[in-house]
Design a protein around this motif. Structure first.
Motif, PDB file in Angstrom:
ATOM      1  N   VAL A 109      31.900   7.352 -17.361  1.00 53.87           N
ATOM      2  CA  VAL A 109      31.061   8.325 -18.059  1.00 53.87           C
ATOM      3  C   VAL A 109      29.925   7.593 -18.749  1.00 53.87           C
ATOM      4  N   LYS A 110      28.706   8.006 -18.457  1.00 52.87           N
ATOM      5  CA  LYS A 110      27.503   7.437 -19.074  1.00 52.87           C
ATOM      6  C   LYS A 110      26.902   8.394 -20.097  1.00 52.87           C
ATOM      7  N   ASP A 111      27.028   9.721 -19.844  1.00 52.35           N
ATOM      8  CA  ASP A 111      26.441  10.706 -20.746  1.00 52.35           C
ATOM      9  C   ASP A 111      27.222  12.006 -20.653  1.00 52.35           C
ATOM     10  N   VAL A 112      27.124  12.817 -21.713  1.00 50.67           N
ATOM     11  CA  VAL A 112      27.810  14.114 -21.780  1.00 50.67           C
ATOM     12  C   VAL A 112      26.903  15.147 -22.449  1.00 50.67           C
ATOM     13  N   ASP A 113      27.158  16.432 -22.161  1.00 48.94           N
ATOM     14  CA  ASP A 113      26.493  17.534 -22.847  1.00 48.94           C
ATOM     15  C   ASP A 113      27.326  18.798 -22.653  1.00 48.94           C
ATOM     16  N   PHE A 114      27.278  19.685 -23.633  1.00 49.77           N
ATOM     17  CA  PHE A 114      27.995  20.958 -23.572  1.00 49.77           C
ATOM     18  C   PHE A 114      27.121  22.042 -22.968  1.00 49.77           C
ATOM     19  N   ASP A 115      27.764  23.004 -22.281  1.00 51.21           N
ATOM     20  CA  ASP A 115      27.046  24.191 -21.807  1.00 51.21           C
ATOM     21  C   ASP A 115      27.333  25.365 -22.740  1.00 51.21           C
ATOM     22  N   GLN A 116      26.794  26.542 -22.406  1.00 50.93           N
ATOM     23  CA  GLN A 116      26.922  27.735 -23.242  1.00 50.93           C
ATOM     24  C   GLN A 116      28.370  28.177 -23.435  1.00 50.93           C
ATOM     25  N   SER A 117      29.252  27.827 -22.498  1.00 51.59           N
ATOM     26  CA  SER A 117      30.660  28.214 -22.578  1.00 51.59           C
ATOM     27  C   SER A 117      31.517  27.146 -23.253  1.00 51.59           C
ATOM     28  N   LYS A 118      30.891  26.149 -23.842  1.00 48.12           N
ATOM     29  CA  LYS A 118      31.570  25.028 -24.524  1.00 48.12           C
ATOM     30  C   LYS A 118      32.302  24.108 -23.554  1.00 48.12           C
ATOM     31  N   ASN A 119      31.937  24.171 -22.252  1.00 50.38           N
ATOM     32  CA  ASN A 119      32.425  23.189 -21.299  1.00 50.38           C
ATOM     33  C   ASN A 119      31.639  21.907 -21.502  1.00 50.38           C
ATOM     34  N   LEU A 120      32.301  20.773 -21.431  1.00 51.31           N
ATOM     35  CA  LEU A 120      31.649  19.479 -21.576  1.00 51.31           C
ATOM     36  C   LEU A 120      31.409  18.898 -20.190  1.00 51.31           C
ATOM     37  N   TRP A 121      30.147  18.641 -19.864  1.00 50.15           N
ATOM     38  CA  TRP A 121      29.783  18.041 -18.590  1.00 50.15           C
ATOM     39  C   TRP A 121      29.620  16.552 -18.800  1.00 50.15           C
ATOM     40  N   ALA A 122      30.183  15.750 -17.903  1.00 54.72           N
ATOM     41  CA  ALA A 122      30.146  14.300 -18.033  1.00 54.72           C
ATOM     42  C   ALA A 122      29.799  13.683 -16.688  1.00 54.72           C
ATOM     43  N   VAL A 165      32.085   9.725  -8.107  1.00 51.54           N
ATOM     44  CA  VAL A 165      31.870  10.588  -6.948  1.00 51.54           C
ATOM     45  C   VAL A 165      31.734  12.046  -7.365  1.00 51.54           C
ATOM     46  N   GLY A 166      31.459  12.296  -8.628  1.00 52.11           N
ATOM     47  CA  GLY A 166      31.317  13.672  -9.054  1.00 52.11           C
ATOM     48  C   GLY A 166      30.924  13.791 -10.506  1.00 52.11           C
ATOM     49  N   LEU A 167      30.622  15.018 -10.878  1.00 55.06           N
ATOM     50  CA  LEU A 167      30.308  15.367 -12.256  1.00 55.06           C
ATOM     51  C   LEU A 167      31.487  16.137 -12.816  1.00 55.06           C
ATOM     52  N   ASN A 168      31.966  15.718 -13.964  1.00 55.22           N
ATOM     53  CA  ASN A 168      33.125  16.340 -14.591  1.00 55.22           C
ATOM     54  C   ASN A 168      32.718  17.553 -15.415  1.00 55.22           C
ATOM     55  N   CYS A 169      33.429  18.655 -15.232  1.00 56.15           N
ATOM     56  CA  CYS A 169      33.335  19.805 -16.130  1.00 56.15           C
ATOM     57  C   CYS A 169      34.672  19.863 -16.858  1.00 56.15           C
ATOM     58  N   ILE A 170      34.636  19.587 -18.159  1.00 58.52           N
ATOM     59  CA  ILE A 170      35.861  19.513 -18.944  1.00 58.52           C
ATOM     60  C   ILE A 170      35.905  20.709 -19.883  1.00 58.52           C
ATOM     61  N   LYS A 171      36.905  21.580 -19.666  1.00 57.56           N
ATOM     62  CA  LYS A 171      37.070  22.755 -20.522  1.00 57.56           C
ATOM     63  C   LYS A 171      37.757  22.367 -21.824  1.00 57.56           C
ATOM     64  N   GLN A 172      37.704  23.246 -22.795  1.00 57.26           N
ATOM     65  CA  GLN A 172      38.341  22.986 -24.082  1.00 57.26           C
ATOM     66  C   GLN A 172      39.861  22.855 -23.962  1.00 57.26           C
ATOM     67  N   ASP A 173      40.462  23.438 -22.916  1.00 57.64           N
ATOM     68  CA  ASP A 173      41.906  23.282 -22.710  1.00 57.64           C
ATOM     69  C   ASP A 173      42.251  21.969 -22.002  1.00 57.64           C
ATOM     70  N   LYS A 174      41.248  21.107 -21.814  1.00 61.94           N
ATOM     71  CA  LYS A 174      41.359  19.778 -21.219  1.00 61.94           C
ATOM     72  C   LYS A 174      41.477  19.781 -19.696  1.00 61.94           C
ATOM     73  N   TYR A 207      24.340  23.143 -27.143  1.00 59.87           N
ATOM     74  CA  TYR A 207      25.431  24.123 -27.168  1.00 59.87           C
ATOM     75  C   TYR A 207      26.709  23.589 -27.771  1.00 59.87           C
ATOM     76  N   GLY A 208      26.796  22.290 -28.011  1.00 59.10           N
ATOM     77  CA  GLY A 208      28.001  21.734 -28.612  1.00 59.10           C
ATOM     78  C   GLY A 208      28.075  21.945 -30.114  1.00 59.10           C
TER      79      GLY A 208
END
Length: 186
Positions: free
Chosen positions: A16-29, A34-43, A183-184
């Motif tokens: 992980v180099k950077d992160v940001d939250f979207d409007q639904s409080k999902n954390l994108w990393a 090989v991909g972009l992580n979408c991490i929900k609040q339930d982990k 959004y975070g």
């Protein structure tokens, strides 16, 4: 804060180099993976496929924008966010062909009216991409203040954009624009 307690919240896929939250409080990393992580609040994690070295990312206007090296070219990509899914990334701005092959998008943020600010190495330092995808290097006259690279950008109150350089300089840039929402917060 020696008494502060912390623990690993979740383990993302890849680096992980950077992160940001979207409007639904999902954390994108994103990072070298090989991909972009979408991490929900339930982990729980959803991995959106993307092969490349992601250096910076930012959510704006319902889309994830990210700076990445892909196929030996530095570009800004844009992908629409739908829930915890990411649409197919498309090229938004080609840093290599527009500015030069020596420039890497190290950090990025948006103004409230859709201007993308990309922190890179000197002498350009800061690239500003308009909503029509034209670009400006408005601050290149101040390249000596940027040092070897701008490593972090963050909006302050009003029209102030703060920049941190790799040399430890903290710069206050008056842009005449307000920053886009983060959004975070809250």
């Amino acid at each position: 804060l020696p008494d502060a307690a912390f623990s690993v919240w979740v383990r993302a896929a890849g680096t992980v180099k950077d992160v940001d939250f979207d409007q639904s409080k999902n954390l994108w990393a994103g990072g070298n993976s090989v991909g972009l992580n979408c991490i929900k609040q339930d982990k729980s994690i959803t991995l959106a496929p993307f092969t490349g070295a992601v250096r910076a990312l930012r959510v704006y206007g319902g889309s994830l924008y990210f700076s990445a090296l892909k196929d030996s070219v530095e570009k800004i990509f844009k992908a629409t966010i739908t829930g915890d899914n990411l649409g197919t990334p498309e090229e938004y701005f080609n840093i290599t062909s527009s500015v030069g092959s020596a420039y890497i998008g190290q950090t990025m943020t948006f103004s409230s009216d859709g201007y993308l600010y990309i922190g890179t190495q000197s002498p350009v330092g800061l690239i500003v991409v308009a909503p029509d995808r034209s670009f400006m290097t408005l601050y290149s006259a101040y390249s000596t203040l940027f040092g070897t690279q701008i490593s972090f950008l963050a909006w302050g109150p009003g029209d102030v954009l703060y920049a941190a350089t790799s040399e430890g300089n903290l710069l206050k840039i008056y842009t005449t624009k307000a920053g886009a929402p983060y959004y975070g917060l809250n």
